[in-house]
Design a protein around this motif. Structure first.
Motif, PDB file in Angstrom:
ATOM      1  N   ASP A   1       0.901  -1.226  -0.037  1.00  0.00           N
ATOM      2  CA  ASP A   1       0.028  -0.055   0.050  1.00  0.00           C
ATOM      3  C   ASP A   1       0.852   1.136  -0.080  1.00  0.00           C
ATOM      4  O   ASP A   1       0.300   2.533  -0.069  1.00  0.00           O
TER       5      ASP A   1
ATOM      6  N   LYS B   1       3.382   4.176  -1.102  1.00  0.00           N
ATOM      7  CA  LYS B   1       3.240   5.076  -2.556  1.00  0.00           C
ATOM      8  C   LYS B   1       4.526   5.258  -2.690  1.00  0.00           C
ATOM      9  O   LYS B   1       5.578   5.527  -2.116  1.00  0.00           O
ATOM     10  N   THR B   2       4.911   5.323  -4.123  1.00  0.00           N
ATOM     11  CA  THR B   2       6.582   5.440  -4.467  1.00  0.00           C
ATOM     12  C   THR B   2       6.633   7.108  -4.693  1.00  0.00           C
ATOM     13  O   THR B   2       5.522   7.772  -4.421  1.00  0.00           O
TER      14      THR B   2
ATOM     15  N   ASP C   1       7.430   8.710  -6.878  1.00  0.00           N
ATOM     16  CA  ASP C   1       6.759   9.333  -8.207  1.00  0.00           C
ATOM     17  C   ASP C   1       5.237   9.572  -7.927  1.00  0.00           C
ATOM     18  O   ASP C   1       4.768  10.561  -8.212  1.00  0.00           O
ATOM     19  N   GLN C   2       4.621   8.780  -7.237  1.00  0.00           N
ATOM     20  CA  GLN C   2       3.242   8.780  -6.913  1.00  0.00           C
ATOM     21  C   GLN C   2       2.827   9.984  -5.965  1.00  0.00           C
ATOM     22  O   GLN C   2       2.170  10.787  -6.101  1.00  0.00           O
ATOM     23  N   LEU C   3       3.758  10.182  -5.063  1.00  0.00           N
ATOM     24  CA  LEU C   3       3.688  11.192  -3.930  1.00  0.00           C
ATOM     25  C   LEU C   3       3.948  12.648  -4.641  1.00  0.00           C
ATOM     26  O   LEU C   3       3.092  13.403  -4.324  1.00  0.00           O
ATOM     27  N   ARG C   4       4.914  12.751  -5.629  1.00  0.00           N
ATOM     28  CA  ARG C   4       5.309  13.713  -6.403  1.00  0.00           C
ATOM     29  C   ARG C   4       3.915  14.364  -7.223  1.00  0.00           C
ATOM     30  O   ARG C   4       3.598  15.354  -7.187  1.00  0.00           O
ATOM     31  N   GLN C   5       3.341  13.411  -7.753  1.00  0.00           N
ATOM     32  CA  GLN C   5       2.099  13.659  -8.532  1.00  0.00           C
ATOM     33  C   GLN C   5       0.889  13.938  -7.599  1.00  0.00           C
ATOM     34  O   GLN C   5       0.277  14.699  -8.076  1.00  0.00           O
ATOM     35  N   GLU C   6       0.884  13.449  -6.658  1.00  0.00           N
ATOM     36  CA  GLU C   6      -0.132  13.779  -5.516  1.00  0.00           C
ATOM     37  C   GLU C   6      -0.100  15.172  -5.039  1.00  0.00           C
ATOM     38  O   GLU C   6      -0.981  16.099  -5.092  1.00  0.00           O
TER      39      GLU C   6
ATOM     40  N   ASP D   1      -1.002  17.540  -7.991  1.00  0.00           N
ATOM     41  CA  ASP D   1      -2.469  17.773  -8.163  1.00  0.00           C
ATOM     42  C   ASP D   1      -3.101  18.486  -7.232  1.00  0.00           C
ATOM     43  O   ASP D   1      -3.925  19.340  -7.184  1.00  0.00           O
TER      44      ASP D   1
END
Length: 83
Positions: free
Chosen positions: A3, A5-6, A8-13, A16
């Motif tokens: 569960d 997050k990577t 990259d996922q955190l940066r995208q979040e 956003d």
């Protein structure tokens, strides 16, 4: 599958979230700037209920911004923890 997050996922979040915060701030600024102004169809008197509704909307918007800013801080902490 994990569960967690990577980065990259955190940066995208974060990206956003920054966009959402910018839009809320813009809307909040527009609402605050219009507060108490007469509409095109107004006869010069603003109903107390209208003023209360506007103020409530502004306060709700500010509360949402505060919540999103807290979420942003948590995401930044998670990103830093990943290294």
């Amino acid at each position: 599958m994990s569960d967690e997050k990577t980065a990259d996922q955190l940066r995208q979040e974060l990206k956003d979230l920054d966009q959402e915060l910018a839009e809320l701030r813009r809307v909040g600024g527009d609402a605050a700037a219009r507060r108490g102004q007469d509409s095109d169809t107004s006869e010069g008197y603003i109903e107390p209920e209208e003023i209360a509704t506007e103020l409530t909307g502004i306060a709700e918007n500010e509360a949402i911004i505060d919540t999103l800013e807290q979420r942003r801080e948590r995401l930044e902490e998670q990103l830093k923890a990943l290294g």
